[in-house]
Design an enzyme around this catalytic site. Structure first.
Site, short mmCIF file in Angstrom:
data_model
loop_
_atom_site.label_atom_id
_atom_site.label_comp_id
_atom_site.label_asym_id
_atom_site.label_seq_id
_atom_site.Cartn_x
_atom_site.Cartn_y
_atom_site.Cartn_z
N GLN A 1 93.79 44.98 -100.25
CA GLN A 1 92.70 44.23 -99.60
C GLN A 1 92.11 43.17 -100.53
O GLN A 1 91.47 42.23 -100.07
CB GLN A 1 91.56 45.19 -99.23
CG GLN A 1 91.89 46.25 -98.21
CD GLN A 1 90.76 47.29 -98.17
OE1 GLN A 1 90.55 48.02 -99.13
NE2 GLN A 1 90.04 47.35 -97.08
N GLU B 1 80.06 45.20 -88.43
CA GLU B 1 80.77 44.00 -87.98
C GLU B 1 82.16 44.40 -87.49
O GLU B 1 82.84 45.20 -88.13
CB GLU B 1 80.90 43.03 -89.17
CG GLU B 1 81.65 41.75 -88.83
CD GLU B 1 81.72 40.81 -90.02
OE1 GLU B 1 80.65 40.37 -90.51
OE2 GLU B 1 82.84 40.53 -90.48
N ASP C 1 85.28 29.03 -91.48
CA ASP C 1 86.34 28.82 -92.48
C ASP C 1 87.33 27.82 -91.93
O ASP C 1 87.54 27.74 -90.72
CB ASP C 1 87.05 30.15 -92.76
CG ASP C 1 86.28 30.99 -93.76
OD1 ASP C 1 85.68 30.40 -94.68
OD2 ASP C 1 86.27 32.22 -93.62
N ALA D 1 76.46 24.22 -91.25
CA ALA D 1 75.83 25.21 -90.38
C ALA D 1 74.40 24.83 -90.00
O ALA D 1 73.95 25.14 -88.90
CB ALA D 1 75.85 26.58 -91.06
N ALA E 1 88.81 31.74 -86.80
CA ALA E 1 89.04 30.39 -87.27
C ALA E 1 89.75 29.59 -86.17
O ALA E 1 90.59 30.11 -85.46
CB ALA E 1 89.91 30.42 -88.52
#
Ligand code: FAD
Length: 298
Positions: free
Chosen positions: A214, A17, A109, A127, A51
């Site tokens: 992170q 990704e 989000d 969704a 977003a």
């Protein structure tokens, strides 16, 4: 090629990704990373959708370049955030013009600092509604998101699983999971999905973690628990980035190898737009060429 066709074969699928850089970010660096990631021969590379729909054009541009210039299959993410059905129809036309046939259909989000998702008037609230709409607009292959540790807003694991079933029944052909660090959560999720009749492939999402900075972002967005063994090591190594990276790689190699041993259909790595970590992990483990033929979602 449709991702459903890749997954329908017994080929073990490897995917990465990436995300579009911020408006003032350097897109050439991203393409360099993608070219480096390509050396691992991924089956597809997914491109996130920011977003607020802020990265709409760059998501299409990047996905199109990966597919049409670099020759690697892509999965374009698409969300319902701040979009009417007419806006989504326009985006789907852009996808068609760019030969993009694989879509990860997401609610999205909430935009930064708002905390709550608000359905756009004339748009979609969940969704599964987006999946339905995409189906009506063309011959796309659609994936959906799954949550081994339960979506943060879901009232219960059962309700979340019912929602996943709704998304698959609407036309979701495969599931990519939210990242997780404890494989048992994934195995339980996969079993629960099978029990409610979800028979599409479930691809585990892996996030190589390399420093404690992170962690707040990952856990806030994903609801994922980080094992204390990893957390302790990362904390102790917080002043030694190379040590911390070493622990992160070791952990991810162990996690990925365990998933392979337990019949995962593939691995989907969040690259965070860097190739070095993912390539290091892959160099330290052996990926199978095939996954065991199963009639179930594993
Ligand atoms: P949904 O499936 O609609 O679920 C949202 C919540 O509503 C859940 O709690 C669900 O249980 C509940 N729900 C669903 N339907 C109903 C119903 N009918 N009644 C009551 N409750 C219901 N975000 C981005 O903005 N861009 C990205 O590119 C992106 N990529 C992602 C990739 C992956 C692999 C994953 C796992 C997530 C990604 N996300 C992305 C984050 C995702 O948008 C968020 O997790 C979002 O909060 C939920 O999206 P969803 O598609 O799972 O929503």
């Amino acid at each position: 090629m449709k991702i459903s066709d890749i997954l329908a074969s017994d080929r073990f699928s490897l995917s990465f990704e990436v995300f579009p850089p911020k408006r003032d970010g350097n897109i050439d660096n991203l393409y360099k990373t993608i070219e480096e990631l390509e050396t691992a021969h991924p089956d597809f590379i997914s491109v996130t959708y920011g977003a607020g729909g802020g990265t709409r054009d760059t998501t299409v541009e990047i996905a199109s370049k990966i597919k049409n210039v670099l020759g690697v299959e892509t999965l374009a993410h698409l969300t319902c955030v701040q979009a009417t059905s007419a806006d989504i129809a326009d985006i789907l036309e852009e996808f068609k013009r760019n030969n993009l046939e694989n879509i990860l259909a997401l609610r999205g989000d909430p935009p930064a600092n708002t905390g709550t998702f608000i359905k756009t008037s004339g748009g979609f609230g969940f969704a599964n509604e987006l999946v339905n709409f995409i189906r009506s607009q063309g011959d796309f292959c659609i994936g959906v998101a799954g949550y081994p540790e339960v979506h943060i807003e879901a009232p219960s694991a059962e309700a979340d699983m019912e929602n996943l079933k709704r998304k698959v029944d609407a036309g979701g052909e495969f599931i990519i999971t939210q990242v997780f660090f404890e494989n048992d959560a994934f195995y339980r999720f996969r079993d629960r999905a099978l029990k409610v009749g979800i028979n599409v492939p479930v691809i585990p999402g892996i996030f190589p973690i390399f420093n404690t900075k992170q962690i707040p972002k990952i856990t806030e967005l994903s609801n994922s628990k980080i094992p204390s063994s990893l957390l302790d090591k990362l904390e102790k190594a917080s002043d030694w980035p190379e040590e911390a990276e070493k622990y992160g790689v070791e952990f991810a190699v162990r996690q990925a190898a365990d998933l392979v041993r337990n019949d995962a259909v593939g691995l989907h790595f969040c690259s965070m737009n860097r190739s070095s970590h993912v390539l290091k992990i892959l160099s330290e483990m052996e990926l199978p060429r095939r996954h065991p033929a199963r009639q179930q979602n594993g």
